[in-house]
Write a protein that holds these residues in place. Structure first.
Motif, PDB file in Angstrom:
ATOM      1  N   PHE A 136       0.822  -1.215   0.000  1.00 40.37           N
ATOM      2  CA  PHE A 136       0.000   0.000   0.000  1.00 40.37           C
ATOM      3  C   PHE A 136       0.861   1.273   0.000  1.00 40.37           C
ATOM      4  N   THR A 137       1.987   1.179  -0.692  1.00 39.45           N
ATOM      5  CA  THR A 137       2.810   2.360  -0.931  1.00 39.45           C
ATOM      6  C   THR A 137       3.003   2.472  -2.435  1.00 39.45           C
ATOM      7  N   GLY A 138       3.440   3.612  -2.888  1.00 39.38           N
ATOM      8  CA  GLY A 138       3.716   3.782  -4.307  1.00 39.38           C
ATOM      9  C   GLY A 138       4.671   4.941  -4.489  1.00 39.38           C
ATOM     10  N   GLU A 139       5.499   4.865  -5.514  1.00 34.86           N
ATOM     11  CA  GLU A 139       6.468   5.926  -5.759  1.00 34.86           C
ATOM     12  C   GLU A 139       5.730   7.234  -6.031  1.00 34.86           C
ATOM     13  N   GLY A 140       6.116   8.277  -5.312  1.00 39.52           N
ATOM     14  CA  GLY A 140       5.516   9.589  -5.540  1.00 39.52           C
ATOM     15  C   GLY A 140       4.154   9.775  -4.887  1.00 39.52           C
ATOM     16  N   ILE A 141       3.700   8.792  -4.088  1.00 41.54           N
ATOM     17  CA  ILE A 141       2.378   8.902  -3.450  1.00 41.54           C
ATOM     18  C   ILE A 141       2.552   9.190  -1.959  1.00 41.54           C
ATOM     19  N   THR A 142       1.915  10.259  -1.499  1.00 43.49           N
ATOM     20  CA  THR A 142       1.896  10.545  -0.064  1.00 43.49           C
ATOM     21  C   THR A 142       0.438  10.731   0.344  1.00 43.49           C
ATOM     22  N   MET A 143       0.154  10.488   1.624  1.00 41.73           N
ATOM     23  CA  MET A 143      -1.237  10.667   2.062  1.00 41.73           C
ATOM     24  C   MET A 143      -1.289  11.057   3.519  1.00 41.73           C
ATOM     25  N   SER A 144      -2.403  11.639   3.927  1.00 39.26           N
ATOM     26  CA  SER A 144      -2.613  11.991   5.327  1.00 39.26           C
ATOM     27  C   SER A 144      -2.872  10.706   6.119  1.00 39.26           C
ATOM     28  N   ASP A 145      -2.975  10.812   7.442  1.00 38.03           N
ATOM     29  CA  ASP A 145      -2.911   9.619   8.305  1.00 38.03           C
ATOM     30  C   ASP A 145      -4.187   8.782   8.346  1.00 38.03           C
ATOM     31  N   GLY A 146      -5.325   9.337   7.887  1.00 38.89           N
ATOM     32  CA  GLY A 146      -6.598   8.668   8.148  1.00 38.89           C
ATOM     33  C   GLY A 146      -6.951   7.508   7.218  1.00 38.89           C
ATOM     34  N   TRP A 147      -6.131   7.230   6.205  1.00 37.13           N
ATOM     35  CA  TRP A 147      -6.521   6.243   5.191  1.00 37.13           C
ATOM     36  C   TRP A 147      -6.245   4.826   5.655  1.00 37.13           C
ATOM     37  N   VAL A 148      -7.112   3.919   5.234  1.00 40.18           N
ATOM     38  CA  VAL A 148      -7.022   2.516   5.634  1.00 40.18           C
ATOM     39  C   VAL A 148      -6.879   1.663   4.376  1.00 40.18           C
ATOM     40  N   GLU A 149      -6.086   0.599   4.468  1.00 36.78           N
ATOM     41  CA  GLU A 149      -5.885  -0.289   3.321  1.00 36.78           C
ATOM     42  C   GLU A 149      -7.194  -0.991   2.957  1.00 36.78           C
ATOM     43  N   SER A 150      -7.485  -1.015   1.659  1.00 32.09           N
ATOM     44  CA  SER A 150      -8.745  -1.590   1.188  1.00 32.09           C
ATOM     45  C   SER A 150      -8.483  -2.900   0.467  1.00 32.09           C
TER      46      SER A 150
END
Ligand SMILES: [Ca+2]
Ligand SMILES: [Ca+2]
Length: 582
Positions: free
Chosen positions: A207-221
């Motif tokens: 659940f990571t990707g090059e160039g991808i950042t996100m805030s803390d609230g996201w959950v793996e789907s």
């Protein structure tokens, strides 16, 4: 991640030993065959057999195929004579999970479905009225089981067998689409991508990707992105975002897409922000009910390394999902650009102004003022109907001079906007004010005023067509003021053109009157159209007053009265725009 790997292994073991069905395909994967686009051959007696368009949000592609019979004249003994055969055309060999997306309600029948003679079972599309999700029924995706197809033409036949004991006797069937998903995880063969395409995605394991950042609230789907090996994340909290920053982007035009995971939802709760060419554009994507690539439009990227696409949750509610995004190199879309200069007839000014040489965007003179009450207006018809980015030419500073902060009040048929600007920054160039909407053949006006001490310049406004969404409109109700107000275009309205005003803090359905300002006679009456319709939308605070049908023979002054509020006096006349500005 270790725990996840173990769970995955257990799942594989469970599937191999038959504990779970193997048709655990990603929702919405496979190929969609829209019912309304298929060749359909019917037998028997039908009152209705054909394609229909619909405004139903849950309907794919806005249309479906509709079959309906009536008891009258239908031989109950010969009911099986009534059938419809949907030709899907050439379908590749393979084993498919077959789905039918139908709109079910109390008027529907029971049908036996088959594909090239292979039985797919019976389907009772009856639904009780109290179970309707929409006004006239509910969209349901029925799983018709697996089908092994040897390749070539595929026809799905629906033969009427009867009706539910509670059904109304119309034996109806609404096919929005058939969906065929190839079994075994081989969902969609990945489409070959152009060398100019930048595809950014989450790895399904990490659940990571090059160039991808996100805030803390996201959950793996557990849901896949555009292919089975691409992961997704979900979240339902306003303000949480996922940002995609492509590395080494070549300068040029790109169409920006995101993979829209519908997951049974019919509303879009995210807003996209695209940072390109030193500015930010926001786009409010339309909701899509089938998983698909959704275009956010074409944008010019300067290739500076600052480019990004950010998807931010802006509406509370159930979860939004983010998977992969694509930047696809495209042709220059040739967006319309016009420049309204102070030398043009469309410019007018009040207060004390002097001419200053050679500071203009094209080396021409600009207007300069130190009069705190001065105003400058650029007003004309927009180049076409659409959304436009507005830019102000901010002349370079004279030595030691302080610029007054500026306010731009923008008015068009489609709304009113206010933008603030500190002209002490970003001098000697175009500065973006915001994005507005305007309608061809109706006035767009931009009025600049000073909101503090200092000098001010008026030279040119650049109007650039865009597919970004307009900024939020300005209403006097904002900031806690809840007084009703009627906001008209003070430049007036042309005979033969549409005429609308904004009703702030006035509910939809409220009556309004257009009054002849001289005789005080009522010239036109109507009711306010709610600007943001929809049930349970408690945020409705404004509406639209449409008086397009008021067409005087000669130029006449009016005002509008509604909910106890009166508008300013305005004129309706012939070619009013050009009379007032030239
Ligand atoms: Ca359809
Ligand atoms: Ca000029």
């Amino acid at each position: 991640m270790k725990r996840r790997t173990i769970i995955s292994l257990l799942l594989v073991l469970a599937m191999l030993t038959g504990l779970f069905p193997t048709a655990a395909l990603a929702a919405g994967s496979g190929t969609i065959y829209e019912g309304e686009s298929l060749t359909v051959t019917t037998t028997g007696t039908w009152d209705i057999a054909g394609s229909r368009t619909t405004g139903d949000a849950e309907c794919s592609a806005g249309a479906f195929y509709f079959l309906q019979a009536s008891n009258y004249g239908m031989d109950p003994e010969g009911i099986e004579n009534n059938s419809a055969a949907f030709s899907l055309g050439d379908v590749a060999a393979g084993t498919y999970q077959v789905y039918a997306h139908t709109k079910d309600n109390a008027d529907r029948g029971i049908y036996r479905l088959s594909a090239n003679g292979t039985d797919l079972g019976t389907l009772d599309m009856y639904q009780a009225k109290e179970d309707y999700v929409g006004e006239y029924g509910s969209y349901v995706e029925h799983d018709l089981g697996t089908l092994t197809h040897e390749g070539g033409e595929l026809t799905i036949t629906a033969a009427l067998t009867g009706q539910n004991e509670n059904a109304t006797g119309k034996y109806g069937m609404v096919v929005d689409y058939f969906r065929l998903a190839k079994e075994g995880g081989e969902v969609d063969p990945p489409e070959p991508e152009d060398p100019g395409t930048i595809h950014m995605s989450f790895d399904k394991e990490s659940f990571t990707g090059e160039g991808i950042t996100m805030s803390d609230g996201w959950v793996e789907s557990g849901l896949s992105g555009s292919t089975a090996d691409i992961g997704s994340v979900y979240c339902g909290t306003v303000g949480e975002y996922v940002r995609f920053q492509p590395a080494e982007m070549e300068a040029g035009w790109y169409e920006v897409f995101f993979w829209n995971i519908a997951n049974g939802q019919s509303t879009m709760k995210m807003t996209a922000s695209i940072t390109a060419n030193g500015g930010e554009e926001t786009v409010k994507p339309a909701a899509v009910t089938a998983d698909s690539w959704t275009s956010l439009g074409a944008f010019y990227f300067a290739g500076t390394g600052d480019e990004s696409l950010t998807l931010t949750i802006t509406t509370p509610g159930s979860h939004s999902r983010v998977a992969d995004v694509k930047f696809v190199k495209t042709e220059d879309p040739g967006y319309e650009t016009v420049i309204w200069n102070n030398e043009d007839g469309l410019f007018s000014a009040s207060g004390t102004w002097t001419d200053t040489d050679a500071l203009g965007q094209d080396g021409t003179a600009v207007k300069r003022t130190e009069d705190a009450a001065a105003m400058a207006t650029w007003a004309d018809y927009p180049p076409k109907t659409g959304n436009f980015g507005l830019y102000y030419w901010n002349p370079a500073a004279q030595d030691g001079e302080t610029r007054a902060p500026l306010r731009f009040s923008v008015s068009s048929q489609d709304g009113n906007w206010r933008f603030s600007l500190d002209p002490n920054e970003n001098q000697g160039g175009w500065v973006k004010l915001g994005t507005v909407a305007a309608t061809d053949g109706t006035a767009l006006s931009i009025t600049m005023s000073l909101t503090g001490d200092g000098t001010a310049y008026a030279d040119a406004i650049k109007i650039v067509e865009t597919n970004a969404s307009p900024d939020d409109v300005y209403t006097p109700g904002a900031g806690g003021n809840t007084d009703p107000a009627v906001i008209v275009n003070q430049l007036g309205y042309d005979i033969g053109r549409s005429k609308r005003a904004t009703a702030a803090n006035i509910a939809g359905g409220t009556p309004f009157q257009v009054i002849n300002a001289e005789t005080k006679e009522v010239a036109y009456t109507g009711t306010v159209e709610a600007a943001y319709g929809g049930e349970g939308d408690s945020a409705v605070t404004g509406g639209i007053i449409d008086f397009t049908d008021l067409e005087p023979d000669e130029t006449t002054s009016y005002y509008i009265t509604c909910a106890g509020a009166d508008s300013y006096v305005f004129e309706i006349g012939k070619n009013l725009m050009y009379q007032s500005t030239v």
